[in-house]
Design a protein around this motif. Structure first.
Motif, PDB file in Angstrom:
ATOM      1  N   GLU A  26       0.825  -1.212   0.000  1.00 45.28           N
ATOM      2  CA  GLU A  26       0.000   0.000   0.000  1.00 45.28           C
ATOM      3  C   GLU A  26       0.858   1.261   0.000  1.00 45.28           C
ATOM      4  OE1 GLU A  26      -4.033  -1.375   2.228  1.00 45.28           O
ATOM      5  OE2 GLU A  26      -2.261  -1.160   3.503  1.00 45.28           O
ATOM      6  N   LEU A  27       2.106   1.113   0.402  1.00 43.51           N
ATOM      7  CA  LEU A  27       3.071   2.199   0.327  1.00 43.51           C
ATOM      8  C   LEU A  27       4.431   1.582   0.058  1.00 43.51           C
ATOM      9  CD1 LEU A  27       3.346   5.383   2.457  1.00 43.51           C
ATOM     10  CD2 LEU A  27       5.373   4.001   2.105  1.00 43.51           C
ATOM     11  N   LEU A  28       5.136   2.116  -0.922  1.00 43.32           N
ATOM     12  CA  LEU A  28       6.459   1.613  -1.277  1.00 43.32           C
ATOM     13  C   LEU A  28       7.502   2.675  -0.961  1.00 43.32           C
ATOM     14  CD1 LEU A  28       7.540  -0.325  -4.435  1.00 43.32           C
ATOM     15  CD2 LEU A  28       8.841   1.682  -3.706  1.00 43.32           C
ATOM     16  N   LEU A  29       8.540   2.248  -0.253  1.00 44.82           N
ATOM     17  CA  LEU A  29       9.674   3.109   0.060  1.00 44.82           C
ATOM     18  C   LEU A  29      10.875   2.587  -0.707  1.00 44.82           C
ATOM     19  CD1 LEU A  29       9.173   3.362   3.933  1.00 44.82           C
ATOM     20  CD2 LEU A  29       8.393   4.969   2.194  1.00 44.82           C
ATOM     21  N   GLY A  30      11.263   3.331  -1.747  1.00 49.24           N
ATOM     22  CA  GLY A  30      12.401   2.914  -2.552  1.00 49.24           C
ATOM     23  C   GLY A  30      13.690   3.578  -2.095  1.00 49.24           C
ATOM     24  N   THR A  31      14.783   3.089  -2.606  1.00 52.34           N
ATOM     25  CA  THR A  31      16.091   3.645  -2.274  1.00 52.34           C
ATOM     26  C   THR A  31      16.514   4.700  -3.302  1.00 52.34           C
ATOM     27  OG1 THR A  31      17.072   1.782  -3.454  1.00 52.34           O
ATOM     28  CG2 THR A  31      16.954   1.635  -1.045  1.00 52.34           C
ATOM     29  N   VAL A  32      17.478   5.508  -2.919  1.00 56.27           N
ATOM     30  CA  VAL A  32      18.123   6.436  -3.835  1.00 56.27           C
ATOM     31  C   VAL A  32      19.628   6.300  -3.672  1.00 56.27           C
ATOM     32  CG1 VAL A  32      16.194   8.076  -3.669  1.00 56.27           C
ATOM     33  CG2 VAL A  32      18.245   8.432  -2.277  1.00 56.27           C
ATOM     34  N   GLU A  33      20.326   6.742  -4.693  1.00 51.35           N
ATOM     35  CA  GLU A  33      21.785   6.713  -4.664  1.00 51.35           C
ATOM     36  C   GLU A  33      22.300   7.999  -5.310  1.00 51.35           C
ATOM     37  OE1 GLU A  33      25.336   3.553  -5.754  1.00 51.35           O
ATOM     38  OE2 GLU A  33      23.486   3.528  -6.916  1.00 51.35           O
ATOM     39  N   PRO A  34      23.216   8.726  -4.657  1.00 47.70           N
ATOM     40  CA  PRO A  34      23.723   9.954  -5.262  1.00 47.70           C
ATOM     41  C   PRO A  34      24.553   9.662  -6.500  1.00 47.70           C
ATOM     42  CG  PRO A  34      24.939   9.441  -3.250  1.00 47.70           C
ATOM     43  CD  PRO A  34      23.801   8.477  -3.327  1.00 47.70           C
ATOM     44  N   ASP A  35      24.475  10.547  -7.460  1.00 45.95           N
ATOM     45  CA  ASP A  35      25.241  10.410  -8.697  1.00 45.95           C
ATOM     46  C   ASP A  35      26.729  10.474  -8.367  1.00 45.95           C
ATOM     47  OD1 ASP A  35      26.418  10.671 -11.215  1.00 45.95           O
ATOM     48  OD2 ASP A  35      24.722  11.801 -12.009  1.00 45.95           O
ATOM     49  N   PRO A  36      27.482   9.420  -8.640  1.00 46.96           N
ATOM     50  CA  PRO A  36      28.909   9.422  -8.282  1.00 46.96           C
ATOM     51  C   PRO A  36      29.716  10.478  -9.014  1.00 46.96           C
ATOM     52  CG  PRO A  36      28.373   7.519  -9.651  1.00 46.96           C
ATOM     53  CD  PRO A  36      27.066   8.153  -9.259  1.00 46.96           C
ATOM     54  N   ARG A  37      29.178  10.989 -10.103  1.00 50.31           N
ATOM     55  CA  ARG A  37      29.897  12.035 -10.843  1.00 50.31           C
ATOM     56  C   ARG A  37      29.879  13.368 -10.103  1.00 50.31           C
ATOM     57  NH1 ARG A  37      26.529  11.269 -16.280  1.00 50.31           N
ATOM     58  NH2 ARG A  37      24.923  11.310 -14.643  1.00 50.31           N
ATOM     59  N   ASP A  38      28.988  13.489  -9.112  1.00 49.62           N
ATOM     60  CA  ASP A  38      28.831  14.754  -8.397  1.00 49.62           C
ATOM     61  C   ASP A  38      29.600  14.826  -7.087  1.00 49.62           C
ATOM     62  OD1 ASP A  38      27.072  15.499 -10.384  1.00 49.62           O
ATOM     63  OD2 ASP A  38      25.277  14.979  -9.247  1.00 49.62           O
ATOM     64  N   LEU A  39      30.192  13.717  -6.660  1.00 45.85           N
ATOM     65  CA  LEU A  39      30.787  13.670  -5.330  1.00 45.85           C
ATOM     66  C   LEU A  39      32.239  13.208  -5.365  1.00 45.85           C
ATOM     67  CD1 LEU A  39      27.906  11.919  -3.347  1.00 45.85           C
ATOM     68  CD2 LEU A  39      28.540  14.330  -3.219  1.00 45.85           C
ATOM     69  N   PRO A  40      33.063  13.734  -4.461  1.00 45.70           N
ATOM     70  CA  PRO A  40      34.413  13.181  -4.297  1.00 45.70           C
ATOM     71  C   PRO A  40      34.312  11.728  -3.824  1.00 45.70           C
ATOM     72  CG  PRO A  40      34.211  15.300  -3.175  1.00 45.70           C
ATOM     73  CD  PRO A  40      32.822  14.882  -3.575  1.00 45.70           C
ATOM     74  N   PRO A  41      35.223  10.867  -4.219  1.00 46.77           N
ATOM     75  CA  PRO A  41      35.152   9.455  -3.814  1.00 46.77           C
ATOM     76  C   PRO A  41      35.048   9.255  -2.304  1.00 46.77           C
ATOM     77  CG  PRO A  41      36.796   9.742  -5.529  1.00 46.77           C
ATOM     78  CD  PRO A  41      36.350  11.126  -5.136  1.00 46.77           C
ATOM     79  N   SER A  42      35.706  10.099  -1.523  1.00 45.92           N
ATOM     80  CA  SER A  42      35.664   9.930  -0.069  1.00 45.92           C
ATOM     81  C   SER A  42      34.265  10.168   0.483  1.00 45.92           C
ATOM     82  CB  SER A  42      36.660  10.882   0.602  1.00 45.92           C
ATOM     83  OG  SER A  42      36.345  12.244   0.295  1.00 45.92           O
ATOM     84  N   VAL A  43      33.560  11.155  -0.057  1.00 46.49           N
ATOM     85  CA  VAL A  43      32.205  11.448   0.406  1.00 46.49           C
ATOM     86  C   VAL A  43      31.248  10.342  -0.029  1.00 46.49           C
ATOM     87  CG1 VAL A  43      30.288  13.082   0.308  1.00 46.49           C
ATOM     88  CG2 VAL A  43      32.650  13.918   0.397  1.00 46.49           C
ATOM     89  N   LEU A  44      31.412   9.873  -1.266  1.00 45.01           N
ATOM     90  CA  LEU A  44      30.566   8.777  -1.752  1.00 45.01           C
ATOM     91  C   LEU A  44      30.773   7.532  -0.901  1.00 45.01           C
ATOM     92  CD1 LEU A  44      28.564   8.005  -3.998  1.00 45.01           C
ATOM     93  CD2 LEU A  44      30.519   7.182  -5.326  1.00 45.01           C
ATOM     94  N   GLU A  45      32.007   7.263  -0.504  1.00 43.48           N
ATOM     95  CA  GLU A  45      32.292   6.102   0.343  1.00 43.48           C
ATOM     96  C   GLU A  45      31.609   6.239   1.704  1.00 43.48           C
ATOM     97  OE1 GLU A  45      36.157   3.711   2.192  1.00 43.48           O
ATOM     98  OE2 GLU A  45      36.442   5.417   0.852  1.00 43.48           O
TER      99      GLU A  45
END
Length: 229
Positions: free
Chosen positions: A114-133
């Motif tokens: 009745e309600l779906l909660l999906g995931t999101v993932e930040p675009d890796p092109r927008d973030l430094p690798p350390s922040v993405l990690e």
């Protein structure tokens, strides 16, 4: 129906609506009886967002709501969504949904969600690798995850109405809806099967939204929480 709140998003809105269009085409191909309306709520926009939304064939409503929650609610109201046979799906203008996004939501609805909660993932092109990690270390991209993101949320229209819909709060309208649905005993599915790519920008439209969380994440060595959702 798909609802998208917009506040001066001409840089990313075209990508968002193109991705939604591909998802809608796949849903119609899988189930020809499915009708997909895309409603864009322009909140105090002063850029070219209105032109982009109209060119994509979206239904456009404009106002001065001041919060994403109020804009989402206005989009739902404009579409006249109601009843057990209508599924409301929310995303954000800086996000790009996968081609199987709507078919995945509809499959979950047919399965009793009745309600779906999906995931999101930040675009890796927008973030430094350390922040993405750091972000990945704090987020569970799996079935039964604990996160809530308005950029990837679906709800049956009658459940949406019974739970008070998206509220005009400064932030967290998605969390309030999910908490209310759970409190009322509705069937909530948290899934990673329809993951959405979202912008990794550090300057967003909501003061305490996803962009602010990423900005804080970049500024600390050991994040204390999981942020929005």
């Amino acid at each position: 129906m798909v609802v998208v709140p917009v506040r001066d998003e001409e840089r990313l809105l075209g990508r968002c609506l193109a991705a939604v269009g591909r998802a809608a085409a796949r849903a119609r191909a899988a189930r020809p009886s499915v009708r997909v309306d895309v409603v864009v709520a322009l909140d105090r926009c002063t850029d070219g967002s209105a032109r982009i939304a109209a060119a994509a064939g979206a239904v456009v409503v404009a106002g001065s709501w001041g919060t994403a929650g109020a804009a989402r609610a206005a989009a739902v109201q404009a579409a006249g969504a109601a009843g057990e046979r209508t599924w409301i799906v929310s995303t954000d203008a800086d996000s790009a949904v996968p081609a199987h996004w709507l078919t995945g939501h509809l499959h979950a609805a047919r399965g009793g969600a009745e309600l779906l909660l999906g995931t999101v993932e930040p675009d890796p092109r927008d973030l430094p690798p350390s922040v993405l990690e750091r972000w990945h270390a704090l987020h569970r991209l799996e079935e039964g995850h604990p996160h809530v993101h308005a950029a990837n949320l679906g709800v049956r229209a009658d459940v949406y109405a019974a739970c008070g819909g998206f509220r005009a709060v400064p932030h967290g309208e998605d969390v309030l809806l999910a908490e209310t649905a759970r409190g009322r005993g509705h069937r909530v599915l948290a899934t990673d099967r329809v993951r959405v790519l979202t912008s990794g920008r550090s300057t967003g439209r909501a003061e305490r939204g996803f962009a602010g969380y990423l900005r804080a994440l970049a500024g600390r060595r050991e994040p204390l929480g999981t942020g929005p959702g």
